[in-house]
Motif scaffolding. Sequence first.
Motif, PDB file in Angstrom:
ATOM      1  N   SER A 108      64.404  30.486  22.740  1.00  0.00           N
ATOM      2  CA  SER A 108      63.528  30.326  21.574  1.00  0.00           C
ATOM      3  C   SER A 108      64.099  31.135  20.431  1.00  0.00           C
ATOM      4  O   SER A 108      64.865  32.084  20.631  1.00  0.00           O
ATOM      5  CB  SER A 108      62.101  30.761  21.889  1.00  0.00           C
TER       6      SER A 108
ATOM      7  N   ILE B 126      67.880  27.629  28.126  1.00  0.00           N
ATOM      8  CA  ILE B 126      66.588  27.441  27.484  1.00  0.00           C
ATOM      9  C   ILE B 126      66.321  28.717  26.680  1.00  0.00           C
ATOM     10  O   ILE B 126      66.407  29.822  27.223  1.00  0.00           O
ATOM     11  CB  ILE B 126      65.444  27.243  28.504  1.00  0.00           C
TER      12      ILE B 126
ATOM     13  N   TYR C  81      60.554  26.054  22.388  1.00  0.00           N
ATOM     14  CA  TYR C  81      61.739  26.214  23.231  1.00  0.00           C
ATOM     15  C   TYR C  81      62.797  25.183  22.829  1.00  0.00           C
ATOM     16  O   TYR C  81      62.482  24.045  22.519  1.00  0.00           O
ATOM     17  CB  TYR C  81      61.394  26.023  24.704  1.00  0.00           C
TER      18      TYR C  81
ATOM     19  N   ILE D 182      65.246  32.492  27.564  1.00  0.00           N
ATOM     20  CA  ILE D 182      64.176  32.220  28.515  1.00  0.00           C
ATOM     21  C   ILE D 182      64.741  32.039  29.919  1.00  0.00           C
ATOM     22  O   ILE D 182      64.341  32.733  30.851  1.00  0.00           O
ATOM     23  CB  ILE D 182      63.371  30.965  28.108  1.00  0.00           C
TER      24      ILE D 182
END
Length: 94
Positions: free
Chosen positions: A92, A90, A8, A29
């Motif tokens: 990825s 957040i 992350y 996220i």
Amino acid sequence: MHEYRDNYFYKYISTATTTDVSAVAGSLIRIVLTETAAGAITIYDATTGATTATVGVMKASIVEGDYDFNCRVANGIQIVTAAASKLTVIYSKS
């Protein structure tokens, strides 16, 4: 409680601006608002200049808190803040 993940990443935004959070496919996220939003926050599955795939819009005056998206993005993540709202994205990467 949110689970910790090594893959992350985060991006903090605190001004009225267009922010290219990520320029590659991956996952959005969560967005963490640390104070009530001063203006609308628009989230795109896009990179610079290509803002046609809208993931969502968070209305002005939405209260502080964690907002989970947990969705894939094919092109990247771009956030447009209409006013100086304090938030952390957040995400990825694939």
